[in-house]
Each structure stands twice: as C-alpha cells, then as structure tokens.
Design a protein around this motif. Structure first.
Motif, PDB file in Angstrom:
ATOM      1  N   CYS A 173     -62.943 -62.590   5.298  1.00 52.66           N
ATOM      2  CA  CYS A 173     -63.736 -61.544   4.639  1.00 52.66           C
ATOM      3  C   CYS A 173     -64.554 -62.159   3.513  1.00 52.66           C
ATOM      4  N   ALA A 174     -65.766 -61.635   3.333  1.00 50.90           N
ATOM      5  CA  ALA A 174     -66.632 -62.115   2.253  1.00 50.90           C
ATOM      6  C   ALA A 174     -67.688 -61.063   1.956  1.00 50.90           C
ATOM      7  N   LEU A 175     -68.102 -61.015   0.710  1.00 51.31           N
ATOM      8  CA  LEU A 175     -69.213 -60.157   0.330  1.00 51.31           C
ATOM      9  C   LEU A 175     -70.494 -60.756   0.914  1.00 51.31           C
ATOM     10  N   PRO A 176     -71.461 -59.920   1.261  1.00 47.61           N
ATOM     11  CA  PRO A 176     -72.719 -60.445   1.809  1.00 47.61           C
ATOM     12  C   PRO A 176     -73.477 -61.276   0.777  1.00 47.61           C
ATOM     13  N   GLY A 177     -74.081 -62.342   1.237  1.00 45.57           N
ATOM     14  CA  GLY A 177     -74.960 -63.135   0.384  1.00 45.57           C
ATOM     15  C   GLY A 177     -74.277 -64.106  -0.549  1.00 45.57           C
ATOM     16  N   ILE A 178     -73.030 -64.453  -0.274  1.00 44.08           N
ATOM     17  CA  ILE A 178     -72.325 -65.376  -1.169  1.00 44.08           C
ATOM     18  C   ILE A 178     -72.838 -66.805  -1.013  1.00 44.08           C
ATOM     19  N   VAL A 179     -72.596 -67.590  -2.045  1.00 46.22           N
ATOM     20  CA  VAL A 179     -72.687 -69.041  -1.987  1.00 46.22           C
ATOM     21  C   VAL A 179     -71.232 -69.488  -1.950  1.00 46.22           C
ATOM     22  N   HIS A 180     -70.849 -70.209  -0.915  1.00 51.13           N
ATOM     23  CA  HIS A 180     -69.452 -70.618  -0.773  1.00 51.13           C
ATOM     24  C   HIS A 180     -69.282 -72.074  -1.168  1.00 51.13           C
ATOM     25  N   ILE A 181     -68.549 -72.292  -2.243  1.00 54.14           N
ATOM     26  CA  ILE A 181     -68.128 -73.635  -2.647  1.00 54.14           C
ATOM     27  C   ILE A 181     -66.651 -73.517  -3.005  1.00 54.14           C
ATOM     28  N   PRO A 182     -65.755 -74.072  -2.177  1.00 54.33           N
ATOM     29  CA  PRO A 182     -64.322 -73.988  -2.499  1.00 54.33           C
ATOM     30  C   PRO A 182     -64.025 -74.579  -3.873  1.00 54.33           C
ATOM     31  N   MET A 183     -63.029 -74.014  -4.521  1.00 60.11           N
ATOM     32  CA  MET A 183     -62.676 -74.399  -5.880  1.00 60.11           C
ATOM     33  C   MET A 183     -62.559 -75.918  -6.048  1.00 60.11           C
ATOM     34  N   ASN A 184     -61.893 -76.582  -5.116  1.00 57.53           N
ATOM     35  CA  ASN A 184     -61.675 -78.020  -5.278  1.00 57.53           C
ATOM     36  C   ASN A 184     -62.956 -78.842  -5.126  1.00 57.53           C
ATOM     37  N   GLU A 185     -64.040 -78.238  -4.633  1.00 60.40           N
ATOM     38  CA  GLU A 185     -65.308 -78.949  -4.481  1.00 60.40           C
ATOM     39  C   GLU A 185     -66.270 -78.694  -5.643  1.00 60.40           C
ATOM     40  N   ILE A 186     -65.928 -77.791  -6.534  1.00 60.18           N
ATOM     41  CA  ILE A 186     -66.829 -77.435  -7.636  1.00 60.18           C
ATOM     42  C   ILE A 186     -67.225 -78.655  -8.478  1.00 60.18           C
ATOM     43  N   PRO A 187     -66.290 -79.515  -8.901  1.00 57.41           N
ATOM     44  CA  PRO A 187     -66.718 -80.649  -9.734  1.00 57.41           C
ATOM     45  C   PRO A 187     -67.775 -81.532  -9.073  1.00 57.41           C
ATOM     46  N   SER A 188     -67.663 -81.751  -7.781  1.00 57.02           N
ATOM     47  CA  SER A 188     -68.616 -82.642  -7.110  1.00 57.02           C
ATOM     48  C   SER A 188     -69.872 -81.919  -6.620  1.00 57.02           C
ATOM     49  N   ARG A 189     -69.864 -80.575  -6.640  1.00 54.59           N
ATOM     50  CA  ARG A 189     -71.015 -79.830  -6.120  1.00 54.59           C
ATOM     51  C   ARG A 189     -71.675 -78.914  -7.154  1.00 54.59           C
ATOM     52  N   GLN A 190     -71.261 -79.001  -8.410  1.00 56.47           N
ATOM     53  CA  GLN A 190     -71.807 -78.098  -9.425  1.00 56.47           C
ATOM     54  C   GLN A 190     -73.310 -78.234  -9.595  1.00 56.47           C
ATOM     55  N   GLN A 191     -73.880 -79.382  -9.227  1.00 58.87           N
ATOM     56  CA  GLN A 191     -75.325 -79.578  -9.335  1.00 58.87           C
ATOM     57  C   GLN A 191     -76.091 -78.681  -8.367  1.00 58.87           C
ATOM     58  N   GLU A 192     -75.404 -78.068  -7.407  1.00 57.84           N
ATOM     59  CA  GLU A 192     -76.047 -77.133  -6.476  1.00 57.84           C
ATOM     60  C   GLU A 192     -76.299 -75.770  -7.120  1.00 57.84           C
ATOM     61  N   LEU A 193     -75.735 -75.574  -8.302  1.00 58.56           N
ATOM     62  CA  LEU A 193     -75.852 -74.285  -8.999  1.00 58.56           C
ATOM     63  C   LEU A 193     -76.820 -74.401 -10.164  1.00 58.56           C
ATOM     64  N   ASP A 194     -77.461 -73.293 -10.506  1.00 56.06           N
ATOM     65  CA  ASP A 194     -78.388 -73.248 -11.638  1.00 56.06           C
ATOM     66  C   ASP A 194     -77.628 -72.759 -12.873  1.00 56.06           C
ATOM     67  N   PRO A 195     -77.526 -73.596 -13.902  1.00 56.94           N
ATOM     68  CA  PRO A 195     -76.760 -73.200 -15.086  1.00 56.94           C
ATOM     69  C   PRO A 195     -77.361 -72.036 -15.867  1.00 56.94           C
ATOM     70  N   ASP A 196     -78.619 -71.681 -15.577  1.00 58.75           N
ATOM     71  CA  ASP A 196     -79.281 -70.608 -16.303  1.00 58.75           C
ATOM     72  C   ASP A 196     -79.305 -69.282 -15.548  1.00 58.75           C
ATOM     73  N   THR A 197     -78.752 -69.256 -14.346  1.00 59.19           N
ATOM     74  CA  THR A 197     -78.755 -68.042 -13.529  1.00 59.19           C
ATOM     75  C   THR A 197     -77.424 -67.319 -13.670  1.00 59.19           C
ATOM     76  N   PRO A 198     -77.438 -66.000 -13.864  1.00 53.24           N
ATOM     77  CA  PRO A 198     -76.167 -65.268 -13.896  1.00 53.24           C
ATOM     78  C   PRO A 198     -75.388 -65.512 -12.600  1.00 53.24           C
ATOM     79  N   THR A 199     -74.144 -65.933 -12.747  1.00 52.43           N
ATOM     80  CA  THR A 199     -73.314 -66.293 -11.603  1.00 52.43           C
ATOM     81  C   THR A 199     -71.992 -65.549 -11.676  1.00 52.43           C
ATOM     82  N   VAL A 200     -71.736 -64.732 -10.664  1.00 50.24           N
ATOM     83  CA  VAL A 200     -70.465 -64.017 -10.557  1.00 50.24           C
ATOM     84  C   VAL A 200     -69.555 -64.862  -9.685  1.00 50.24           C
ATOM     85  N   VAL A 201     -68.435 -65.306 -10.256  1.00 47.52           N
ATOM     86  CA  VAL A 201     -67.497 -66.151  -9.530  1.00 47.52           C
ATOM     87  C   VAL A 201     -66.418 -65.254  -8.925  1.00 47.52           C
ATOM     88  N   ILE A 202     -66.149 -65.488  -7.627  1.00 45.73           N
ATOM     89  CA  ILE A 202     -65.289 -64.605  -6.841  1.00 45.73           C
ATOM     90  C   ILE A 202     -64.173 -65.408  -6.185  1.00 45.73           C
TER      91      ILE A 202
END
Length: 107
Positions: free
Chosen positions: A35-64
């Motif tokens: 199950c997932a909400l429509p339109g998510i960006v999926h990055i598993p928790m353990n991949e966040i440190p190596s993939r954080q550059q894929e996110l915009d630090p200035d955009t409101p981000t709801v973490v789920i």
C-alpha cells in the motif's frame, strides 16, 4: 520539524491552490508494494544517507512510514543535514487508514 495529522495532509493534497509537498515514503519495498499514497517518492530509510541528494532541501517534504517512527527519525536526520522544511506524518499510513481512508490496505 513540523508534525502533520493524516486529515491535515488529506486537506493539503485536496487544496488545488496550495503547492503539493514531496511525499517521501521511507518504508521497505514490500511495504510500499502492499500500500502507498499516490505520488510518493520511495527511498527506504536505510538508503536515505546515500540518496539524500535526490531531494530538494528547500521543498516541503512530508516523510511517511507505517506508524510515524521511522519517518520521524528520517526527518530528524535530514534536518541535521540542511533540510529545513521537513514534516513528519504522525501515525503514518496506519493513521491514514484510521483517519482518512478506511479502505486503505493495512498490514
């Protein structure tokens, strides 16, 4: 970090006049496949440190996540790394099912 209730997120997503936030789902792949909400960006928790550059630090981000614990940890980590507009979905997808969409799959 802000905290958002599922009903508040539903209202935000329904408001065509308000820019849509990034919906960052940090659950495991099997959870998102269930199950997932429509339109998510999926990055598993353990991949966040190596993939954080894929996110915009200035955009409101709801973490789920499932109940709001992993998402809180990820939002805290990202804030410490310069992301200023982090929002934790309190209760996660379980809260979404309880408060917004009773037909949303549970696990």
């Amino acid at each position: 970090m802000q905290h958002l209730q599922p009903q508040e997120l539903a209202a935000w997503l329904a408001d065509a006049d308000r820019p849509r936030p990034v919906l960052l789902d940090v659950r495991e792949g099997w959870e998102v496949a269930h199950c997932a909400l429509p339109g998510i960006v999926h990055i598993p928790m353990n991949e966040i440190p190596s993939r954080q550059q894929e996110l915009d630090p200035d955009t409101p981000t709801v973490v789920i996540c499932h109940h709001g614990v992993r998402s809180y940890q990820v939002a805290t980590f990202l804030e410490r790394n310069g992301f200023e507009r982090m929002i934790n979905l309190t209760g996660g997808v379980a809260g979404w099912a309880d408060q917004v969409d009773p037909g949303f799959p549970r696990y």
